[in-house]
Design a protein around this motif. Structure first.
Motif, PDB file in Angstrom:
ATOM      1  N   SER A  39       0.828  -1.207   0.000  1.00 21.92           N
ATOM      2  CA  SER A  39       0.000   0.000   0.000  1.00 21.92           C
ATOM      3  C   SER A  39       0.861   1.254   0.000  1.00 21.92           C
ATOM      4  O   SER A  39       0.528   2.256  -0.637  1.00 21.92           O
ATOM      5  N   PHE A  40       1.990   1.215   0.706  1.00 16.62           N
ATOM      6  CA  PHE A  40       2.859   2.393   0.743  1.00 16.62           C
ATOM      7  C   PHE A  40       3.532   2.629  -0.601  1.00 16.62           C
ATOM      8  O   PHE A  40       3.677   3.781  -1.046  1.00 16.62           O
ATOM      9  N   GLU A  41       3.927   1.559  -1.280  1.00 16.40           N
ATOM     10  CA  GLU A  41       4.514   1.747  -2.610  1.00 16.40           C
ATOM     11  C   GLU A  41       3.493   2.360  -3.554  1.00 16.40           C
ATOM     12  O   GLU A  41       3.835   3.250  -4.355  1.00 16.40           O
ATOM     13  N   LEU A  42       2.238   1.919  -3.460  1.00 15.57           N
ATOM     14  CA  LEU A  42       1.200   2.505  -4.304  1.00 15.57           C
ATOM     15  C   LEU A  42       0.996   3.975  -3.962  1.00 15.57           C
ATOM     16  O   LEU A  42       0.772   4.815  -4.851  1.00 15.57           O
ATOM     17  N   LEU A  43       1.077   4.306  -2.660  1.00 14.78           N
ATOM     18  CA  LEU A  43       0.942   5.709  -2.239  1.00 14.78           C
ATOM     19  C   LEU A  43       2.051   6.552  -2.841  1.00 14.78           C
ATOM     20  O   LEU A  43       1.810   7.663  -3.355  1.00 14.78           O
ATOM     21  N   MET A  44       3.283   6.045  -2.791  1.00  7.30           N
ATOM     22  CA  MET A  44       4.419   6.779  -3.355  1.00  7.30           C
ATOM     23  C   MET A  44       4.266   6.947  -4.862  1.00  7.30           C
ATOM     24  O   MET A  44       4.531   8.024  -5.416  1.00  7.30           O
ATOM     25  N   ARG A  45       3.853   5.916  -5.542  1.00  9.07           N
ATOM     26  CA  ARG A  45       3.705   5.997  -6.996  1.00  9.07           C
ATOM     27  C   ARG A  45       2.600   6.985  -7.376  1.00  9.07           C
ATOM     28  O   ARG A  45       2.706   7.681  -8.396  1.00  9.07           O
ATOM     29  N   ARG A  46       1.557   7.035  -6.565  1.00  3.32           N
ATOM     30  CA  ARG A  46       0.493   8.009  -6.854  1.00  3.32           C
ATOM     31  C   ARG A  46       1.032   9.433  -6.697  1.00  3.32           C
ATOM     32  O   ARG A  46       0.749  10.316  -7.523  1.00  3.32           O
ATOM     33  N   ALA A  47       1.832   9.670  -5.640  1.00  8.22           N
ATOM     34  CA  ALA A  47       2.404  11.004  -5.420  1.00  8.22           C
ATOM     35  C   ALA A  47       3.344  11.407  -6.545  1.00  8.22           C
ATOM     36  O   ALA A  47       3.439  12.584  -6.903  1.00  8.22           O
ATOM     37  N   LEU A  48       4.032  10.421  -7.133  1.00  7.52           N
ATOM     38  CA  LEU A  48       4.992  10.692  -8.210  1.00  7.52           C
ATOM     39  C   LEU A  48       4.339  10.660  -9.583  1.00  7.52           C
ATOM     40  O   LEU A  48       5.020  10.835 -10.600  1.00  7.52           O
ATOM     41  N   GLY A  49       3.015  10.420  -9.605  1.00  6.05           N
ATOM     42  CA  GLY A  49       2.305  10.364 -10.877  1.00  6.05           C
ATOM     43  C   GLY A  49       2.603   9.120 -11.680  1.00  6.05           C
ATOM     44  O   GLY A  49       2.458   9.114 -12.916  1.00  6.05           O
ATOM     45  N   LEU A  50       2.995   8.039 -11.003  1.00  3.39           N
ATOM     46  CA  LEU A  50       3.391   6.808 -11.695  1.00  3.39           C
ATOM     47  C   LEU A  50       2.403   5.669 -11.495  1.00  3.39           C
ATOM     48  O   LEU A  50       2.637   4.567 -11.972  1.00  3.39           O
ATOM     49  N   ARG A  51       1.321   5.941 -10.792  1.00  8.86           N
ATOM     50  CA  ARG A  51       0.391   4.855 -10.513  1.00  8.86           C
ATOM     51  C   ARG A  51      -0.671   4.774 -11.592  1.00  8.86           C
ATOM     52  O   ARG A  51      -1.408   5.745 -11.835  1.00  8.86           O
ATOM     53  N   ARG A  52      -0.735   3.643 -12.220  1.00 11.83           N
ATOM     54  CA  ARG A  52      -1.705   3.443 -13.288  1.00 11.83           C
ATOM     55  C   ARG A  52      -2.985   2.821 -12.733  1.00 11.83           C
ATOM     56  O   ARG A  52      -2.934   1.991 -11.828  1.00 11.83           O
ATOM     57  N   LYS A  53      -4.129   3.237 -13.265  1.00 12.43           N
ATOM     58  CA  LYS A  53      -5.402   2.646 -12.870  1.00 12.43           C
ATOM     59  C   LYS A  53      -5.702   1.480 -13.791  1.00 12.43           C
ATOM     60  O   LYS A  53      -5.887   1.651 -14.995  1.00 12.43           O
ATOM     61  N   PHE A  54      -5.727   0.301 -13.239  1.00 11.86           N
ATOM     62  CA  PHE A  54      -6.007  -0.884 -14.044  1.00 11.86           C
ATOM     63  C   PHE A  54      -7.501  -1.117 -14.207  1.00 11.86           C
ATOM     64  O   PHE A  54      -7.931  -1.835 -15.105  1.00 11.86           O
ATOM     65  N   PHE A  55      -8.298  -0.543 -13.314  1.00 15.34           N
ATOM     66  CA  PHE A  55      -9.754  -0.659 -13.415  1.00 15.34           C
ATOM     67  C   PHE A  55     -10.379   0.459 -12.590  1.00 15.34           C
ATOM     68  O   PHE A  55      -9.734   1.077 -11.735  1.00 15.34           O
ATOM     69  N   ASN A  56     -11.652   0.742 -12.874  1.00 18.71           N
ATOM     70  CA  ASN A  56     -12.412   1.742 -12.124  1.00 18.71           C
ATOM     71  C   ASN A  56     -13.635   1.087 -11.505  1.00 18.71           C
ATOM     72  O   ASN A  56     -14.422   0.427 -12.203  1.00 18.71           O
ATOM     73  N   LEU A  57     -13.787   1.246 -10.198  1.00 16.10           N
ATOM     74  CA  LEU A  57     -14.960   0.705  -9.523  1.00 16.10           C
ATOM     75  C   LEU A  57     -16.145   1.627  -9.746  1.00 16.10           C
ATOM     76  O   LEU A  57     -16.054   2.841  -9.546  1.00 16.10           O
ATOM     77  N   GLU A  58     -17.258   1.047 -10.168  1.00 14.29           N
ATOM     78  CA  GLU A  58     -18.496   1.804 -10.341  1.00 14.29           C
ATOM     79  C   GLU A  58     -19.414   1.634  -9.142  1.00 14.29           C
ATOM     80  O   GLU A  58     -20.007   2.597  -8.661  1.00 14.29           O
ATOM     81  N   ALA A  59     -19.502   0.386  -8.630  1.00  7.76           N
ATOM     82  CA  ALA A  59     -20.360   0.130  -7.465  1.00  7.76           C
ATOM     83  C   ALA A  59     -20.094  -1.280  -6.956  1.00  7.76           C
ATOM     84  O   ALA A  59     -19.635  -2.159  -7.704  1.00  7.76           O
ATOM     85  N   PHE A  60     -20.369  -1.480  -5.679  1.00  6.79           N
ATOM     86  CA  PHE A  60     -20.360  -2.846  -5.140  1.00  6.79           C
ATOM     87  C   PHE A  60     -21.370  -2.928  -4.003  1.00  6.79           C
ATOM     88  O   PHE A  60     -21.745  -1.919  -3.393  1.00  6.79           O
ATOM     89  N   SER A  61     -21.835  -4.135  -3.755  1.00  4.60           N
ATOM     90  CA  SER A  61     -22.744  -4.369  -2.627  1.00  4.60           C
ATOM     91  C   SER A  61     -22.454  -5.748  -2.051  1.00  4.60           C
ATOM     92  O   SER A  61     -21.998  -6.656  -2.750  1.00  4.60           O
ATOM     93  N   VAL A  62     -22.713  -5.867  -0.762  1.00  5.16           N
ATOM     94  CA  VAL A  62     -22.527  -7.133  -0.060  1.00  5.16           C
ATOM     95  C   VAL A  62     -23.766  -7.390   0.782  1.00  5.16           C
ATOM     96  O   VAL A  62     -24.255  -6.486   1.475  1.00  5.16           O
ATOM     97  N   SER A  63     -24.265  -8.606   0.718  1.00  6.60           N
ATOM     98  CA  SER A  63     -25.458  -8.937   1.509  1.00  6.60           C
ATOM     99  C   SER A  63     -25.263 -10.249   2.245  1.00  6.60           C
ATOM    100  O   SER A  63     -24.647 -11.179   1.730  1.00  6.60           O
ATOM    101  N   ASP A  64     -25.789 -10.290   3.464  1.00  3.31           N
ATOM    102  CA  ASP A  64     -25.809 -11.510   4.282  1.00  3.31           C
ATOM    103  C   ASP A  64     -27.257 -11.858   4.555  1.00  3.31           C
ATOM    104  O   ASP A  64     -28.031 -11.015   5.016  1.00  3.31           O
ATOM    105  N   ARG A  65     -27.599 -13.109   4.303  1.00  2.00           N
ATOM    106  CA  ARG A  65     -28.970 -13.557   4.573  1.00  2.00           C
ATOM    107  C   ARG A  65     -28.913 -14.863   5.357  1.00  2.00           C
ATOM    108  O   ARG A  65     -28.228 -15.800   4.944  1.00  2.00           O
ATOM    109  N   LYS A  66     -29.623 -14.873   6.471  1.00  2.00           N
ATOM    110  CA  LYS A  66     -29.693 -16.093   7.279  1.00  2.00           C
ATOM    111  C   LYS A  66     -31.139 -16.583   7.229  1.00  2.00           C
ATOM    112  O   LYS A  66     -32.031 -16.011   7.859  1.00  2.00           O
ATOM    113  N   TYR A  67     -31.329 -17.645   6.457  1.00  2.00           N
ATOM    114  CA  TYR A  67     -32.679 -18.149   6.245  1.00  2.00           C
ATOM    115  C   TYR A  67     -33.100 -19.128   7.331  1.00  2.00           C
ATOM    116  O   TYR A  67     -34.281 -19.384   7.516  1.00  2.00           O
ATOM    117  N   SER A  68     -32.134 -19.684   8.019  1.00  2.00           N
ATOM    118  CA  SER A  68     -32.441 -20.660   9.066  1.00  2.00           C
ATOM    119  C   SER A  68     -31.393 -20.537  10.169  1.00  2.00           C
ATOM    120  O   SER A  68     -30.201 -20.396   9.898  1.00  2.00           O
TER     121      SER A  68
END
Length: 538
Positions: A385-414
């Motif tokens: 994570s720190f290397e990614l932080l440094m690369r972002r500060a230096l303008g060297l971090r590439r975006k491999f994908f963009n998150l649009e949305a996510f959801s997580v659900s838990d269901r307990k039926y029994s």
């Protein structure tokens, strides 16, 4: 003092008595082979007949050849009601067909009368004739004088009489055992000197060894002091595993003998294997590696304060007592809110980034680091994570994908069944959208599976990535369920590479998501650097 010290490892017997230390037969064999490769002189394999695992181990080892080490079987003196030739314990030791046998006997009179419930003279008899019986039938015979130091303090004459009988029985070495682990180094050395004078008065030269336990945190010190007092053998375990607080830690003793005292032992010639050996035994025992352990811990040569790092950069001797590579370890520069510019520069160099001390971005990176750690981020165990932080500060971090949305659900039926957990992810790679869902064993596992399911069509190498550790820490418990949490994730891939990432939030799902995304971005970044990404994705 001997020029070469004998190292006797009892990890496979004493070590397995540690709480939560459990190994299979195949694991025992693997450990035995590793200890032999490391250069251990004697490997105590266990107590034949004590349990089926120990019995089968000695049977299997009869068909195997060790390059250097000699295998030792361990047992007790005969039962008082049995003649030696009919004693099941002694016969089991011989049936193991090992080149060395070690038996223990009682040195402390209270153990004779209270534990064995026999007379003091009977105990002396079973010590002598047990050893005399074995002496004619084994190549190497050692005697462990159990509770010797406590016995000596309670009844000096009887403790000495017990080892006199062991010598008369034919033991080639008397190992003085500090079994309760409460004797301090000054006491121990004084008692060893008294034992030596006792034998000298008889005109005898008797080889002595030391077997120490760690209940007073003195096992390593006691072992080293015993060697300096003339002991020829050190018994102990790798990583100090053993009953209660553990045994003398050979992982610390061996480099101390070789590097500090200038005393040779065969394993000392292979110190570069020490780190790997300790890790292998931890892995096979399914126990965590102690990061703070001297010589082989991950923190043993880790530097956090900026002043320390600057000094180590100029001369490692300023804050390191040995070169870490001598024991197979490595120097680590930690990143935290105590870090200075020297830490950042060393990290940049390690990451292959071009950064100069006078670079205006340096101040920005230090400020970002301190700000993030104020929020609860921690990069000591999350260098990816720190290397990614440094690369972002230096303008060297590439975006491999963009998150649009996510959801997580838990269901307990029994109430009698586990809940069902599902995660859905919508993201884009370039102009292409991916929308997937996955079921998992809990929300983090479901997110991980859904995220990689969405991305593997673009980046197939993600199939070989896995999450190997997941930790959550509450940062401000006074806020109860609304507290901020830090999530640390460790991941690995098919190359054997592992890396750590971090996320922080009041929402454990969001913190986990941050760490997961960093983990995947780091994997893709390294794959890209190595030319492993498909051209369409790169």
């Amino acid at each position: 003092m001997a020029e070469s010290i004998i190292i006797y490892d009892t990890t496979l017997r004493d070590g397995t008595q540690a709480e939560n230390f459990n190994i299979s037969l195949e694991d025992k064999i693997k450990i035995c082979r590793e200890l032999d490769s490391f250069g251990i002189d004697y490997i105590e394999g266990g107590w034949p007949g004590a349990n089926p695992l120990s019995t089968e181990f000695f049977v299997r080892m009869q068909d195997m050849t060790l390059r250097h080490a000699k295998l030792a079987a361990f047992g007790s003196t005969r039962h008082v009601s049995n003649p030696p030739e009919k004693d099941a314990n002694l016969l089991a030791l011989l049936a193991a067909k090992t080149p060395a046998v070690t038996i223990f006997g009682k040195s402390w009179d209270i153990h004779v009368t209270e534990a064995l419930r026999i007379t003091l003279e009977q105990n002396l008899e079973i010590i002598q004739d047990s050893l005399a019986f074995l002496r004619q039938r084994v190549e190497h015979l050692f005697y462990d004088a159990e509770h010797f130091f406590d016995g000596f303090k309670a009844n000096r004459d009887y403790a000495l009489a017990s080892i006199d009988r062991a010598v008369q029985g034919g033991a080639e070495l008397i190992c003085l055992c500090e079994t309760n682990g409460g004797t301090l180094p000054n006491e121990l050395v004084d008692i060893i000197h008294q034992v030596q004078r006792h034998f000298a008065e008889q005109g005898r030269q008797v080889a002595l060894g030391i077997h120490a336990h760690n209940d007073a945190e003195c096992a390593v010190a006691n072992s080293i002091m015993a060697v300096q007092a003339g002991a020829l053998m050190v018994q102990g375990t790798i990583n100090g595993y053993g009953e209660r607080c553990g045994n003398a830690n050979l992982t610390s003793i061996i480099p101390a003998l070789e590097l500090k005292l200038g005393l040779h032992c065969n394993a000392g010639s292979r110190l570069h294997q020490l780190y790997v050996t300790t890790r292998l035994i931890n892995e096979l025992a399914n126990l965590p590696h102690n990061r703070y352990q001297p010589y082989v811990g991950d923190s043993a040569f880790a530097h956090k304060g900026g002043i320390h790092v600057s000094a180590v950069q100029r001369n490692p001797l300023t804050y390191e007592h040995i070169d870490p590579e001598r024991v197979g370890n490595e120097r680590r520069i930690l990143i935290s809110d105590q870090s200075g510019r020297a830490n950042i520069l060393l990290k940049a160099e390690r990451f292959g980034l071009q950064l100069q001390p006078e670079d205006p971005l340096m101040a920005s990176i230090v400020a970002d680091l301190k700000n993030m750690e104020t929020q609860g981020y921690q990069y000591e165990a999350a260098e990816a994570s720190f290397e990614l932080l440094m690369r972002r500060a230096l303008g060297l971090r590439r975006k491999f994908f963009n998150l649009e949305a996510f959801s997580v659900s838990d269901r307990k039926y029994s109430m009698n069944k586990e809940p069902l957990t599902e995660a859905t992810i919508r993201l884009t790679v370039g102009d292409t959208e991916a929308h997937t869902a996955a079921m998992g064993d809990g929300p983090v596992n479901a997110m991980d599976l859904a995220l990689r399911k969405a991305l593997t069509r673009f980046y197939p190498s993600l199939q070989n990535m896995k999450l190997v550790d997941y930790k959550v820490r509450v940062l401000n418990g006074q806020n109860g369920t609304g507290a901020r949490v830090r999530v640390l994730i460790e991941s690995s891939d098919e190359t054997g590479r592992s890396w750590g990432t971090v996320g922080v939030s009041c929402n454990v799902i969001e913190a986990s998501w941050q760490a997961l995304v960093d983990s995947i971005n780091f994997k893709l970044m390294k794959d890209e650097q190595q030319g492993m990404l498909p051209r369409s994705a790169a």
